[in-house]
Design an enzyme around this catalytic site. Structure first.
Site, PDB file in Angstrom:
ATOM      1  N   ASP A  90     -27.443 -21.965  -7.416  1.00 43.33           N
ATOM      2  CA  ASP A  90     -26.494 -20.943  -7.851  1.00 43.33           C
ATOM      3  C   ASP A  90     -25.058 -21.427  -7.714  1.00 43.33           C
ATOM      4  O   ASP A  90     -24.223 -21.212  -8.604  1.00 43.33           O
ATOM      5  CB  ASP A  90     -26.708 -19.666  -7.034  1.00 43.33           C
ATOM      6  CG  ASP A  90     -26.701 -18.410  -7.901  1.00 43.33           C
ATOM      7  OD1 ASP A  90     -26.569 -18.535  -9.136  1.00 43.33           O
ATOM      8  OD2 ASP A  90     -26.827 -17.310  -7.347  1.00 43.33           O
ATOM      9  N   ASP A  91     -24.718 -22.049  -6.586  1.00 44.15           N
ATOM     10  CA  ASP A  91     -23.358 -22.548  -6.411  1.00 44.15           C
ATOM     11  C   ASP A  91     -23.050 -23.682  -7.377  1.00 44.15           C
ATOM     12  O   ASP A  91     -21.915 -23.806  -7.845  1.00 44.15           O
ATOM     13  CB  ASP A  91     -23.167 -23.021  -4.971  1.00 44.15           C
ATOM     14  CG  ASP A  91     -22.866 -21.870  -4.030  1.00 44.15           C
ATOM     15  OD1 ASP A  91     -21.729 -21.386  -4.043  1.00 44.15           O
ATOM     16  OD2 ASP A  91     -23.773 -21.438  -3.305  1.00 44.15           O
TER      17      ASP A  91
END
Length: 635
Positions: free
Chosen positions: A377-378
């Site tokens: 996600d990051d």
């Protein structure tokens, strides 16, 4: 021109101006990543145990804890938990006694004591970390039932069950717990409070022990079978396993001294090192304590020990939202954010690389001190923010982007979905056998709708892929297979079905899945059906526990933005639900969404035991949604 354009633009301007004012000189945005009182309580306890003073910090942490108490005497993880949370209340009560700032006869502590006893006392505490802290500090005996043997550390990954089959989050917490449980370590001082009055009679000790043994037995047999294959004497095995657990922790200490960048695992590591006879003044312990202090953040005028910082995550999302709102890559704020994000790309191999044939670093992590724990996600968030980086970065940017994309694609699971941290950590066997509460959420790192949807959204919107590409098709198929009968998707890292449905729909639309697909139509119908009368959306953290949608009966900014963004992605012209919702979201921004709904935690950690309030979310998601609305329907 759309009749809502003026209101939308005013709301966008307010959000953007507020964000620009808060950017740090290094290009990052540093918002508080706020959870419950657990980390504050553990900080007070360890400072007192090690006699480290720091009275000002203890007073401020105790003040926040006391401020979070509910009228009935309990502490909770979220506003609409009317029953109270036993583990959280025990932690708060213990820390307040330890702090010395509140007398035991104070009415606040008396109410807490009555609540704890009414809920069955310390015997009924469910949280693993709470149980460990109570045992380490001598408040309860180490559990009577047989522990997971520390020899599990030695089992090779080729066996049906091994330590390395667990998720990275589970491993980094379990390694110190295995040391502590094996050595039955206890540390007390003359100032340690006595919680014996909270040890209510165990309703049926024999039955409790039998149930625990029965639950543990299959897991124990699996481990025992693996240990028998190791050609070492029992004591040699035991000592080697202790050394393996110790090195596992030491090898994963981040530059700021914390274990894996998490406060929760760092507390456990300090106790484990003390159990291994490290001196309290050992540099590793001193650095760990300093790292814990560095996680202190301000929240509504109070001090809070964050479980980790969210700096990279916030910076990437904010930069992307500002660019979606019209700020160019040449804007000074975006340029500074670009430089910061490029500096935070990972260059070292971590545990994630063990399951890959040809691992290449290139991901991003959640916090500013994270150097070995990238997550999907990051990484996609950072790549979105860097999509239009100016040519002045030259080959450096192109190489960073290519390495990031390669890393994301390498993380795709065999089932077609994407996990958070590591590929292939999805053994359902562990969730059934591991004798830990919440094992389904903590023990493994399977594909999830939010991670898969967000990855598809990046691949479609920014990387130029669509449903025709095989790996994209596999991801889309995974989403369609995992849609709930009502049309929603469960989101693992946000609350909860609104979050998962938003991620899935925006992902499918970005890779150009058919808008008339039955899954899309069902999801739109579901979102429309749960819209609140005021035009917004809101979902309770209870959804995360019962695994079914539970309405909040109030609207939150982030959940309203997620629902609207999903609908905007599907509808070519704004539906009535969108128009009503956009006005509601804009009013939240322009008139201030005060009260508990603005503070409601919409980030998820562990079902029932860990929820987070991202202070950045009331900026990021409304701005992004309003920008997407304006781009699609505006003047």
């Amino acid at each position: 021109m759309n009749r809502n354009t003026g209101t939308v633009e005013a709301a966008m301007n307010r959000l953007a101006e507020g964000l620009l004012e808060r950017q740090s000189p290094d290009g990052s945005w540093r918002f508080c990543f706020e959870s419950g009182i657990m980390t504050d309580a553990y900080m007070i306890i360890i400072l007192r145990l090690l006699k480290l003073g720091d009275e000002r910090l203890i007073r401020r942490l105790a003040s926040r804890i006391l401020d979070k108490q509910r009228p009935g005497g309990s502490w909770t993880w979220y506003h609409d938990d009317d029953e109270g949370h036993l583990s959280a209340t025990v932690e708060a009560y213990y820390a307040l006694l330890y702090s010395g700032t509140v007398d035991q006869t104070d009415e606040a502590l008396q109410k807490a004591k009555r609540f704890i006893i009414a809920k069955g006392g310390l015997h009924n505490v469910s949280g693993l970390l709470t149980k460990v802290i109570l045992a380490v500090t001598g408040q309860v005996p180490w559990p009577r039932f047989r522990q997971i043997p520390i020899e599990m550390m030695l089992l090779p990954s080729s066996l049906p069950i091994s330590f390395h089959d667990l998720s990275s989050y589970a491993r980094v917490h379990l390694a110190p717990v295995l040391i502590l449980a094996d050595l039955k370590f206890v540390i007390r001082t003359e100032a340690t409070p006595d919680l014996s009055e909270l040890l209510t009679a165990d309703p049926d000790p024999a039955l409790r022990e039998h149930e625990q043994e029965s639950r543990w037995f299959p897991f124990a047999e699996q481990i025992k079978a693996g240990i028998q294959k190791l050609a070492l004497l029992p004591e040699e095995l035991h000592q080697q396993a202790l050394r393996r657990a110790e090195s596992y922790m030491l090898d994963r200490i981040e530059p700021n001294g914390t274990l894996y960048s998490y406060a929760s695992s760092t507390f456990l590591m300090i106790y484990a090192l003390l159990a291994l006879r490290y001196d309290a003044n050992h540099p590793v312990i001193r650095n760990a304590l300093q790292g814990l202090k560095s996680l202190a953040g301000e929240t509504d005028g109070q001090q809070h020990i964050q479980n980790s910082s969210s700096t990279v995550w916030d910076t990437a999302l904010i930069s992307h939202a500002l660019q979606a709102a019209g700020y160019s890559a040449e804007h000074p704020a975006i340029a500074r954010a670009d430089a910061y994000l490029l500096s935070r790309q990972h260059t070292k191999l971590g545990d994630w690389s063990l399951g890959l044939d040809h691992p290449l670093p290139g991901g991003w992590g959640f916090s500013d001190v994270n150097t070995i724990i990238p997550d999907v996600d990051d990484t996609t968030a950072a790549l979105r923010a860097l999509r239009a980086t100016p040519a002045r970065f030259g080959p450096q940017f192109r190489e960073a982007r290519d390495r990031g994309l390669h890393w994301v694609l390498s993380m795709q699971n065999r089932d077609g979905g994407w996990p958070a941290f590591e590929k292939g950590k999805d053994s359902a066997l562990l969730t059934r056998l591991l004798p830990v509460d919440g094992a389904e959420a903590a023990a493994i790192d399977p594909s999830s709708a939010d991670l898969t949807g967000r990855t598809l959204e990046y691949l479609g919107s920014e990387a130029g892929f669509d449903i025709a590409h095989p790996f994209v098709r596999r991801g889309a198929d995974w989403l369609i297979r995992h849609q709930k009968p009502d049309g929603s998707w469960y989101g693992r890292w946000g609350i909860c079905y609104i979050y998962g449905t938003w991620a899935a729909i925006t992902g499918l639309m970005a890779v150009r899945a058919p808008k008339q697909h039955v899954s899309v139509l069902k999801a739109v119908q579901w979102l429309d059906s749960i819209q609140n009368p005021d035009g917004g959306w809101g979902e309770s953290c209870r959804s995360d526990q019962v695994k079914a949608y539970v309405p909040l009966h109030a609207s939150t900014p982030s959940q309203t933005a997620w629902a609207l963004d999903a609908l905007v992605a599907v509808h070519q012209v704004p539906a009535d639900s969108i128009q009503k919702g956009i006005l509601t979201l804009s009013e939240m921004v322009l008139h201030g969404n005060a009260g508990w709904t603005a503070e409601y935690p919409t980030g998820a950690g562990l079902p029932g035991d860990f929820y987070t309030r991202y202070h950045s979310y009331n900026y990021i998601w409304p701005l992004l949604t309003l920008a997407n609305y304006k781009k699609k329907y505006g003047g």
